[in-house]
Enzyme design. Structure first.
Site, mmCIF file in Angstrom:
data_model
loop_
_atom_site.group_PDB
_atom_site.id
_atom_site.type_symbol
_atom_site.label_atom_id
_atom_site.label_comp_id
_atom_site.label_asym_id
_atom_site.label_seq_id
_atom_site.Cartn_x
_atom_site.Cartn_y
_atom_site.Cartn_z
ATOM 1 N N SER A 102 0.862 -1.181 0.000
ATOM 2 C CA SER A 102 0.000 0.000 0.000
ATOM 3 C C SER A 102 0.892 1.223 0.000
ATOM 4 O O SER A 102 2.112 1.132 -0.095
ATOM 5 C CB SER A 102 -0.902 0.017 1.242
ATOM 6 O OG SER A 102 -0.099 0.018 2.414
ATOM 7 N N TYR A 137 -3.143 0.881 -3.078
ATOM 8 C CA TYR A 137 -4.228 1.502 -2.329
ATOM 9 C C TYR A 137 -3.665 2.316 -1.164
ATOM 10 O O TYR A 137 -2.544 2.103 -0.705
ATOM 11 C CB TYR A 137 -5.227 0.456 -1.828
ATOM 12 C CG TYR A 137 -4.624 -0.571 -0.903
ATOM 13 C CD1 TYR A 137 -4.665 -0.403 0.473
ATOM 14 C CD2 TYR A 137 -3.998 -1.709 -1.409
ATOM 15 C CE1 TYR A 137 -4.113 -1.346 1.334
ATOM 16 C CE2 TYR A 137 -3.439 -2.645 -0.571
ATOM 17 C CZ TYR A 137 -3.494 -2.454 0.803
ATOM 18 O OH TYR A 137 -2.934 -3.381 1.644
#
EC number: 4.1.1.11
Length: 181
Positions: A24, A57
């Site tokens: 991430s 993300y």
């Protein structure tokens, strides 16, 4: 439907990389909230130094930390100190482009927000789709640190790239200390 920019962090500096953390990018929630980027949202990331491009993300880090940490496999694409462009996208119908006003944040080297802008698509008598950047604020004041710049050479280069004198004056007024241009 078209995929378009919804929010952009331009020139945010990597503060860390953690290969052993779940993949991430960790960002300061204060920055994300100002841009409208949500936790778990997928973003495109472009490294200005290496040219690396990836998608991952967002997870929120410590509020107020100004962190930008690549995690997992993404950590291999960049180094601490590299500048990134992080872009969140949205799908819209063509006629919705006029209503979308994406937030664009630029940053100082220590990840303080330098400038807040919005992108706008608008209609004119000449064209259905035009584009402009609207500057909203400079949280750290109107002045920027600027190295010595040859304004005549810069103007000539911009003119050679197809910009007219009005556009050149607008660019120079936004990026150089007050002086006659």
């Amino acid at each position: 439907m078209k995929k378009v920019v919804r929010a952009k962090l331009h020139g945010i500096t990597i503060t860390g990389a953690d290969l052993n953390y779940h993949g991430s990018i960790t960002l300061d929630p204060e920055v994300c909230e100002q841009a409208g980027i949500f936790p778990m949202e997928f973003v495109e990331i472009w490294n200005k130094q290496s040219g690396a491009r990836l998608t991952t993300y967002v997870i929120y880090g410590e509020r107020g930390s100004r962190c930008c940490i690549l995690n997992g496999a993404a950590a291999r694409t960049s180094q601490r100190g590299d500048e990134l462009i992080i872009c969140a996208a949205e799908y819209v119908a063509t006629n919705e482009l006029y209503d979308l006003k994406p937030v664009v944040l630029t940053f100082t080297p220590d990840n303080r927000i330098e400038e807040v802008m919005r992108y706008e698509v608008y209609r004119s008598d000449e064209h259905d789709f035009n584009f402009r950047i609207v500057r909203e604020e400079r949280p750290n004041g109107p002045e920027r640190l600027v190295q010595s710049v040859d304004i005549d050479a810069l103007s000539a280069d911009l003119r050679a790239r197809g910009l007219d004198d009005h556009a050149i004056a607008d660019i120079l007024s936004c990026h150089l200390p007050a002086q006659r241009v």
